[in-house]
Write a protein that holds these residues in place. Structure first.
Motif, short mmCIF file in Angstrom:
data_model
loop_
_atom_site.label_atom_id
_atom_site.label_comp_id
_atom_site.label_asym_id
_atom_site.label_seq_id
_atom_site.Cartn_x
_atom_site.Cartn_y
_atom_site.Cartn_z
N UNK A 44 0.87 -1.18 0.00
CA UNK A 44 0.00 0.00 0.00
C UNK A 44 0.90 1.23 0.00
N UNK A 48 -0.45 4.17 -6.93
CA UNK A 48 -0.72 3.50 -8.21
C UNK A 48 -2.21 3.26 -8.37
N UNK B 441 -5.88 9.13 -3.03
CA UNK B 441 -5.52 7.73 -2.91
C UNK B 441 -4.97 7.33 -1.56
N UNK B 501 -1.84 3.68 0.90
CA UNK B 501 -2.60 3.90 -0.32
C UNK B 501 -3.68 2.84 -0.46
N UNK B 503 -5.50 2.67 -3.30
CA UNK B 503 -5.86 2.86 -4.70
C UNK B 503 -5.76 1.61 -5.56
N UNK B 504 -4.93 0.67 -5.17
CA UNK B 504 -4.54 -0.36 -6.13
C UNK B 504 -4.82 -1.79 -5.68
N UNK B 505 -4.66 -2.07 -4.38
CA UNK B 505 -4.81 -3.44 -3.91
C UNK B 505 -6.25 -3.92 -4.10
#
Lengths: 528, 528
Positions: A44, A48, B441, B501, B503-505
């Motif tokens: 994390x 991205x 994010x 973040x 945003x991506x996982x």
């Protein structure tokens, strides 16, 4: 390959780095990197987006097959382009880049369109490394290839990595103006070196460096050289192996880094021969080994000390809009250049990276060579055709140049064509002279203003622009020579200069261009 | 729009330009440009390859339809991602860019892959200009939009255009580290300004500028500000209209240029509400006008003097690998930035330019808004889900922050969950605190090391790294807070910081990440 071993540790290259480059902070996560990309670890950390949110599920292309131009190797007459036109059924194959790869090693958009390393896609790194080592054959084993966003971007990064304000960069007396425009705002000055028919003169280089007067010049002796050794811009010269060895050895002696900007490397056209000579030429299929050996070598081949930074670009061999190319250099400079990339361009466009990688993987190394061979032949034909047109419109005579850039070399002197016997007063004075280019896209004309009645009054630079404007008004745009002068103080005697490109216009337009040039030049002298 | 008229001529913006920017040479062909592109004129001027030799006959893509995410606007419970997963049948349409256009105004590779203007494809200029004027509504009519190769490249160009070595740039006390890394090598220093829950504090900004002591600071009063006003990196704060007006008016008073780096603009998530509150929310389809009005305005909307340079990027709304974005600013700065582009990146990749242009033309303005609305909702759901997970694993209590970044604002204090009645000694001390982010994010954790026995011995920065390493060893990577500090001298009392973040996982991994975080944090305190 001269050396299989690494470059010698005893060479100190670090002192060439600029203040800006030395201060450039390392990635703040440097110490933590051992955890990145560890299998099973959840991240994390970065900002991205999920690839789910990339609205591209697949990109693809129809690409030309590698042999598209390779077969056109038979010698062509003046009107050969008509046949080319009718026989041009481009044969294409589809390539495709999916969002998610079937195998992890496949090129895919989830990686290519994500934030990535400034050094780019691993598959592209692989292809570039293979091209570099097999074609240029660097003289040491631990060279690094690193992508950039085209040679203009690459040169900008090198300037800020190697030069400090107030320093000078060695370059040819006539050179690519954009390279100078990059340096000027940073207070870095050009140090012009005289040229001859092979480009930069090693004699003049040695003289410049030996006689360097730090106080008189107001700057330390230059430690960086900028050179376009193949298809030199603007003169079209090709620098051979011997000259390169001489220059390299002087650079070793005076501790100079050579920046080899080589976009025209694969457009090596060889000497110009007349149509009748060309018809007698044997055209045999060249093996890959012979093809590679036939090319003027890169400075890399002699670079046992790691003092060459080579700039390659896909601009001339794929397309300029690729904005993709690569550095080849020693690991010390490469690390600094990569850091530079991280805080400016980052990795070049993922669309371009993935499509070009897929193209090159489709072609394979053998196909790339086939494409490059074919492309080189296309430019050879264009060069030949353009000079054939000059032969048709002007009276050309070969003689050694009495002075100037090509002093002592046989060059063509162009005068007005005699128009039949009746015109006994036909003007035989020389209007311009040139050396047929041996590589690249350009032909360089010396304009002879000696006989022009306004020369003394206006000077050759004003005459050059007057003629340039008359040509533009007559429907022909070319490059005014003064643009390419690295040394505004050069004594240009009575000569003006033009750079003409034969790379893009149709054959029909190349012919028309010569017609316009002949007509306007004639009127320029007659009506003066 | 506040003003339909141009920005006032009486504002002198030219004095903000750096030495490098002022010296930047104009294109050497400037005086000759009236002849370029004239109909019927033949050009042998440039070094352009013939598009014949571009091996791409067509590029294309399967793109997601604009409404792909817009329909997902119903409120989701904790396990909603399971339903998303099964219902995710991406609906795509093909787009295509041929080498040669059918109509001259069509996007085509012969133009997109050729050398082009640094300002990019005209069709892309059109789309970008429409997005900018309809969404951000700049306060003056003669604003310019100009493409760049992503905000990192854009910021680099602004730094060298506006700042001289030895100058300072105003920024938030916690900020994006790469922005600082760009400045440092050029000898440009950060001047941190205190923050609160909306990002940069206007009170602190005024104090910094009013009390500026040129001698004490060793530099002149800063004339450039760097700010990420939406989804502030790292805190996730959103700056509202009133704060922006205050800051703008201070910048007018002290003659400061505002650089608005706004990659997360369309990821405005609004206040966090608990799952039960969310279930009661009315979900109505928002009109485009309401959607635009619901977004925190850009600084451009208040910029009647032309002192804002806005950075937009396609990185977060299309894909980071696009390496494409745009400046919006006054015509004076835009002209200098375009010159910068000419000697560095030139135009961004033609592959990316043409594919993204075709995507946006396919979606149309209405479709773009639909995509952006849907994308914003996706990030809102991710933010909500992640905070829901924190609620499940920690005991969270809201109370005004007694000190620090969010002093006086209600924030969440997290302590260990009580494990049933039997465990009467349950630890109630606060382990960390946070404000739910309203955009972007990231979530920003303050780590409370007050009760940690090693705090006095090791200090909070060492504890932060110890905990970071323990998390990495436990399988979770996050951003260590010290990276984001603009002022290494900040008194950080007993708090460490992490940026996480969401945003991506995958949702599953976000949940796992909270589990790991809880376990490692508990052991970190228990085993100390």
């Amino acid at each position: 390959m001269l050396y299989e071993k690494d470059m010698p540790d005893s060479i100190d290259l670090g002192h060439h780095l600029s203040v800006v480059s030395r201060n450039r902070t390392l990635s703040p996560l440097k110490g933590l990197q051992k955890y990145f990309g560890k299998p099973g670890i959840l991240s994390l950390a970065g900002g991205l987006p999920s690839p789910e949110y990339f609205p591209f599920e697949r990109v693809g292309a129809d690409i030309l097959v590698a042999k598209s131009y390779a077969d056109n190797s038979t010698s062509k007459g003046t009107f050969a382009w008509i046949w080319d036109f009718f026989s041009s059924k481009a044969s294409t194959v589809p390539i495709s880049v999916p969002k998610y790869p079937e195998s992890p090693e496949d090129v895919n958009l989830a990686t290519a369109l994500q934030y990535g390393l400034a050094r780019g896609l691993p598959q592209l790194q692989g292809v570039i490394n293979e091209l570099t080592s097999r074609i240029y054959q660097p003289a040491y084993a631990n060279f690094v290839t690193l992508i950039h966003a085209g040679n203009t971007d690459g040169w900008m990064k090198i300037v800020t990595t190697l030069c400090n304000p107030g320093e000078g960069v060695l370059c040819s007396e006539w050179t690519y103006p954009s390279a100078l425009a990059t340096m000027v705002p940073y207070g870095i000055r050009s140090v012009p070196v005289k040229m001859d028919v092979q480009g930069m003169s090693s004699t003049s280089l040695r003289k410049t460096l030996t006689e360097w007067d730090e106080k008189g010049r107001g700057m330390r002796r230059p430690h960086v050289m900028y050179v376009v050794p193949v298809g030199q811009n603007p003169t079209g010269a090709t620098m051979g192996a011997e000259r390169k060895k001489e220059i390299y050895s002087i650079c070793v002696e005076f501790d100079v880094i050579i920046v080899e900007d080589d976009p025209y490397y694969f457009l090596q056209e060889g000497p110009y021969r007349s149509p009748s000579q060309r018809l007698r030429e044997q055209q045999t299929e060249m093996t890959d080994e012979k093809y590679i050996a036939s090319l003027a070598p890169s400075f890399l081949k002699f670079d046992y000390q790691g003092r060459v930074v080579r700039l390659d670009t896909f601009s001339k061999i794929i397309a300029p809009g690729s904005r993709l190319g690569w550095f080849t250099c020693n690991p010390i400079f490469a690390e600094r250049l990569e850091r530079q990339g991280e805080t400016s361009t980052q990795a070049p466009s993922g669309f371009g990276q993935s499509l070009i990688t897929q193209l090159l993987l489709n072609w394979q190394f053998k196909g790339c060579l086939q494409w490059l061979k074919g492309l080189g032949l296309q430019y050879k034909q264009r060069r030949d055709f353009f000079i054939d047109c000059l032969f048709e419109k002007f009276h050309l005579e070969m003689a050694p140049a009495p002075y100037g850039l090509f002093e002592g070399t046989p060059i063509y002197f162009a005068s007005q064509m005699r128009r039949g016997y009746r015109n006994e007063k036909a003007d035989t004075r020389v209007l311009f002279s040139f050396v047929p280019p041996t590589s690249g896209m350009f032909i360089w004309f010396q304009l002879h203003f000696d006989g022009h009645p306004q020369l003394r009054e206006l000077g050759q630079e004003t005459l050059e622009m007057k003629l340039w404007t008359a040509l533009a008004e007559g429907g022909l745009l070319i490059g005014p020579g003064s643009m390419f002068s690295a040394d505004k103080a050069i004594e240009m005697s009575s000569q003006g200069h033009f750079r003409l490109s034969f790379s893009n216009a149709t054959y029909d337009d190349l012919k028309k261009a010569v017609d316009i040039f002949e007509k306007v030049l004639r009127e320029f002298h007659e009506n003066a």
